[in-house]
Each structure stands twice: as structure tokens, then as C-alpha cells.
Write an enzyme that holds these catalytic residues in place. Structure first.
Site, PDB file in Angstrom:
ATOM      1  N   ASP A  29     -23.741 -62.704 -31.962  1.00 14.36           N
ATOM      2  CA  ASP A  29     -23.628 -62.777 -33.422  1.00 14.36           C
ATOM      3  C   ASP A  29     -22.192 -63.143 -33.771  1.00 14.36           C
ATOM      4  OD1 ASP A  29     -24.818 -62.446 -36.063  1.00 14.36           O
ATOM      5  OD2 ASP A  29     -23.486 -60.729 -36.286  1.00 14.36           O
ATOM      6  N   GLU A  31     -19.146 -63.226 -37.217  1.00 16.36           N
ATOM      7  CA  GLU A  31     -18.741 -62.980 -38.607  1.00 16.36           C
ATOM      8  C   GLU A  31     -17.812 -64.119 -38.988  1.00 16.36           C
ATOM      9  OE1 GLU A  31     -20.240 -60.704 -40.130  1.00 16.36           O
ATOM     10  OE2 GLU A  31     -20.925 -59.408 -38.488  1.00 16.36           O
ATOM     11  N   ASP A  87     -24.699 -69.307 -36.977  1.00 11.59           N
ATOM     12  CA  ASP A  87     -23.907 -69.013 -35.787  1.00 11.59           C
ATOM     13  C   ASP A  87     -23.941 -70.196 -34.826  1.00 11.59           C
ATOM     14  OD1 ASP A  87     -23.540 -66.297 -36.686  1.00 11.59           O
ATOM     15  OD2 ASP A  87     -25.566 -65.878 -35.993  1.00 11.59           O
ATOM     16  N   TYR A 153     -19.312 -51.670 -37.906  1.00 11.64           N
ATOM     17  CA  TYR A 153     -20.421 -52.370 -38.557  1.00 11.64           C
ATOM     18  C   TYR A 153     -20.790 -53.627 -37.768  1.00 11.64           C
ATOM     19  CZ  TYR A 153     -22.681 -55.716 -41.649  1.00 11.64           C
ATOM     20  OH  TYR A 153     -23.528 -56.662 -42.162  1.00 11.64           O
ATOM     21  N   ASP A 157     -24.627 -55.381 -35.053  1.00  9.13           N
ATOM     22  CA  ASP A 157     -25.448 -56.584 -35.134  1.00  9.13           C
ATOM     23  C   ASP A 157     -25.908 -57.070 -33.765  1.00  9.13           C
ATOM     24  OD1 ASP A 157     -25.395 -56.658 -37.868  1.00  9.13           O
ATOM     25  OD2 ASP A 157     -23.763 -58.117 -38.009  1.00  9.13           O
TER      26      ASP A 157
END
Length: 388
Positions: A29, A31, A87, A153, A157
Site C-alpha cells: 500500500d 500514502e 498505487d 494508522y 493498511d
């Protein structure tokens, strides 16, 4: 899995990727930030295997991502993502390759009746019975140092994803629906899904008419905007909105000074360099070749009868998908139903393979008058119709 490491050096990343390369699958994943730029600003990369988890900081000054890129290209390691399109776009932009092989748990969820475009939070709840706190979802991932709550956090994921994947895979095997995903996974790995040809950007816009001069200007304007947005690293609609380009294509200004009076353009474009480039594009745009102009079917709505038939097909799709516990979007798109209602038969995915067996044959029977709806005892039923 609650422990993880933060990777900020190439040596640590190399060691991590060497261990991950020995695993049959890894969760992946990212960000990123994109609100104010054309290109995504990659801020974090999260990876996990059944044995470990890590957050990679691509902004760390002593870090090269080359070891990770090698892992993403390793065909022996399955990369598991959730709704991974953006992604994958990032990694394609960085390497020119799409990570493969791939498994997208959102697509798997669609095949297993979790709903269309099932979110990660919902998938985890339905698969693992775990509620995820999404409080840090909207945060500035580009700022350093990152807070512990942001890191905690972000790692969730992939740590939950690595647990959910085997359960999803087992359910797919039990239901025999694994092959249903092959086409979608192949589309996910197709580099064409992540390439952006400025000369084709006009196809994404609402076309005003079939006039060759208008469409020629619109094509040239859309390509110009894409290149300007790339060069300035600005979102394309931040530079010029679609409706403004359409207006310019329909009503080209007489001179550059007139650009200052075009709604949606800065007044300064009436005299600056970008305005001059825009005007030159308009003045030099050739008419669109006849063979390139879209077919009329794309420009107009369905006829009344075909539209009614399409509505019946959508109802049939809903009924069949509820019976099978599968998301309608995985079976077919609205434009396929409209094409079938209009009389098209060739090239429709719903008329071959598993889609035909589970929906297409009934859809075809309905448009050919061999299947009909009826109401019995207050309930909607389907029944075969005897040939006349």
C-alpha cells in the site's frame, strides 16, 4: 501483527526486500498527496508478509527504492493490494512497469458479494471481524517528522490485508469463483491502464457535437492542457476546466486579448505567454479526420424503446447478482446493457464465459422475448415465454 519497522536507509531496505522475496505473497500500500499536483507525491510505502511488516519512507535522504522495485518485478512473489489502481499508477510512473503478479482484494470482494467498490474498512470487518479507526486518513503525509499515530494508522493498511487475503482466497476456491477475477486482474496489470497519451485525452470529455472543426479544436486543446499540466505539475482541471475547453472549441476567440473575457480563464491570459500558446493551439488545430470522429451512438442517448429494455436488463442484473452474491459491476457495465438493448451482439463480455452462464444467457433471452417478468402473490418473478 502489531510490530513494524520504519525503513529510512537503502541497506535496511535491501535486507527487508531480500526477506520478503522468500515469501509467496506480500501486501502493498502507499500514502501519497495529489490534491495540488499533477503527479502524485509519494510519501510512504507499507509492506507486510505473514512474518513481518515495515513502513518505507521514500523521502528519507539516504534511501534508494531500487531494492523495492526489484521485489515488485519479482514474478515469484504475489503482490496483494486493495483498490490498488492509484498505487500501481505510482509505481508504473517510477519504474515503467506494473508490479506483477497481482491480487486485488477489492475485486475479490466484489466476486464474493461484499458489494461494489467495497472499502478496506468494510472488507476487514467482514473478513476478520475487526473495526479499523480511520481517524488519520485525511492527513498531510508529506510533512516530517511523522507522528506515531500516522504510522500506526498507515501500517494497518497492510497488516490486516495480509490476514484477510488467505481467507478471501479460500472462499474463492470454495465457491469456484477464482477464474471470475482473471480478466479484472489482467486489466489491473495492463500498462495501458496507467499511461496518459495527451493526444487521447479528448476522449474522456463530454463531446459537444460531431463537427470536425470543433472536435479538432477540442482534441488539440485537451492535448495542450495535458502537456501544460504535466510541465507545471498542476491538476489538469486546476489549469483549465473541461467546460472551458469545450466552450473554446465551440466559440474560438478572435485574438488573444479576447481570452481575458472567457469565463474560466484568468484575465492575465489575454496578454501572457500561456495565453499566447493557447491561442496558437486554437489557430493551428486541424479538423478531426472523419475516421476518428466517434460513432453517433456515443453522441446521442438511447432511443425510447431501447432505454426501456435497458432498464429491464438492469433489473434482471440486480436480481441475478443478489441470487449469486456478486457485485453487478463485476458482471457488466451499464453501456454493455445498453448495447445489448440496442441490438448489438458481437464483442460483449456478457455473452461469453462465466458472465454468459450466470447472466448473459438470461439477458439475451429477455431481449429476444423468451424471458419475462411477472408479479405473483406480491412478488416479482421471472418466467419463460413460449415461442409465438
Amino acid at each position: 501483527m502489531s510490530e513494524y519497522v520504519l525503513i529510512t536507509t537503502t541497506d535496511d531496505l535491501s535486507a527487508l526486500c531480500a526477506r520478503l522475496a522468500r515469501q509467496p505473497f506480500v501486501a502493498l500500500d502507499t500514502e501519497f498527496m495529489r490534491e495540488n499536483s499533477y503527479y502524485p507525491d509519494l510519501c510512504l510505502i507499507q509492506v507486510a508478509s505473514p512474518e513481518e511488516a515495515a513502513i518505507i519512507d521514500p523521502k528519507a535522504p539516504r534511501l534508494s527504492l531500487e531494492p523495492l522495485f526489484a521485489l515488485l518485478a519479482n514474478e515469484a512473489v504475489l503482490k496483494v493490494v486493495h483498490a490498488g489502481g492509484q498505487d500501481l499508477e505510482i509505481f508504473y510512473g517510477l519504474t515503467g512497469r506494473v508490479p506483477s503478479p497481482l491480487f486485488d482484494t477489492q475485486i475479490a470482494g466484489m466476486a464474493l458479494g461484499f458489494g461494489e467498490q467495497v472499502g478496506y474498512q468494510q472488507l476487514v470487518e467482514q473478513t476478520l471481524g475487526v473495526h479499523i479507526n480511520k481517524g488519520a486518513r485525511f492527513t498531510d503525509w508529506s510533512r516530517r517528522p511523522l507522528e506515531q499515530r500516522q504510522l500506526d494508522y498507515a501500517i494497518g493498511d497492510v497488516t490486516y490485508l495480509i490476514e484477510a487475503f488467505p481467507r478471501l482466497l479460500e472462499r474463492l476456491k470454495e465457491t469456484g469463483r477464482g477464474e471470475w477475477l482473471d480478466e479484472e486482474m489482467a486489466r489491473l496489470m495492463d500498462p495501458a491502464s496507467y499511461t496518459c497519451d495527451p493526444e487521447q485525452m479528448w476522449r474522456r470529455m463530454k463531446l459537444p457535437n460531431r463537427n470536425a472543426d470543433v472536435l479538432g479544436r477540442l482534441k488539440a486543446l485537451a492535448a495542450w492542457r495535458e502537456r501544460e499540466a504535466q510541465g507545471k505539475n498542476l491538476p489538469r482541471n486546476r489549469l483549465v476546466k473541461d467546460e472551458t475547453l469545450i466552450d473554446l472549441a465551440l466559440h474560438p476567440p478572435r485574438d488573444q486579448a479576447s481570452l481575458a473575457r472567457v469565463r474560466g480563464l484568468p484575465a492575465s491570459w489575454g496578454s501572457n505567454d500561456i495565453g499566447a500558446r493557447l491561442l496558437a493551439v486554437l489557430e493551428n488545430a486541424p479538423p478531426m479526420p472523419k475516421e476518428e470522429i466517434p460513432a453517433r451512438e456515443r453522441m446521442t442517448a438511447l432511443g425510447r424503446q431501447a432505454s426501456l429494455i435497458a432498464d429491464l436488463l438492469k433489473l434482471l442484473l440486480k436480481i441475478r447478482c443478489e441470487e449469486w452474491g456478486i457485485a453487478p459491476k463485476l458482471v457488466c457495465r451499464s453501456d454493455e446493457l445498453e448495447a445489448l438493448a440496442s441490438g448489438q451482439r458481437d464483442g460483449l463480455a456478457i455473452l461469453s464465459g462465466w458472465r454468459y452462464n450466470h447472466f448473459g444467457k438470461d439477458a439475451l433471452a429477455m431481449v429476444e422475448g423468451r424471458l419475462a417478468f411477472s408479479v405473483r402473490d406480491g412478488k416479482l418473478n421471472l418466467h419463460e415465454v413460449e415461442p409465438a
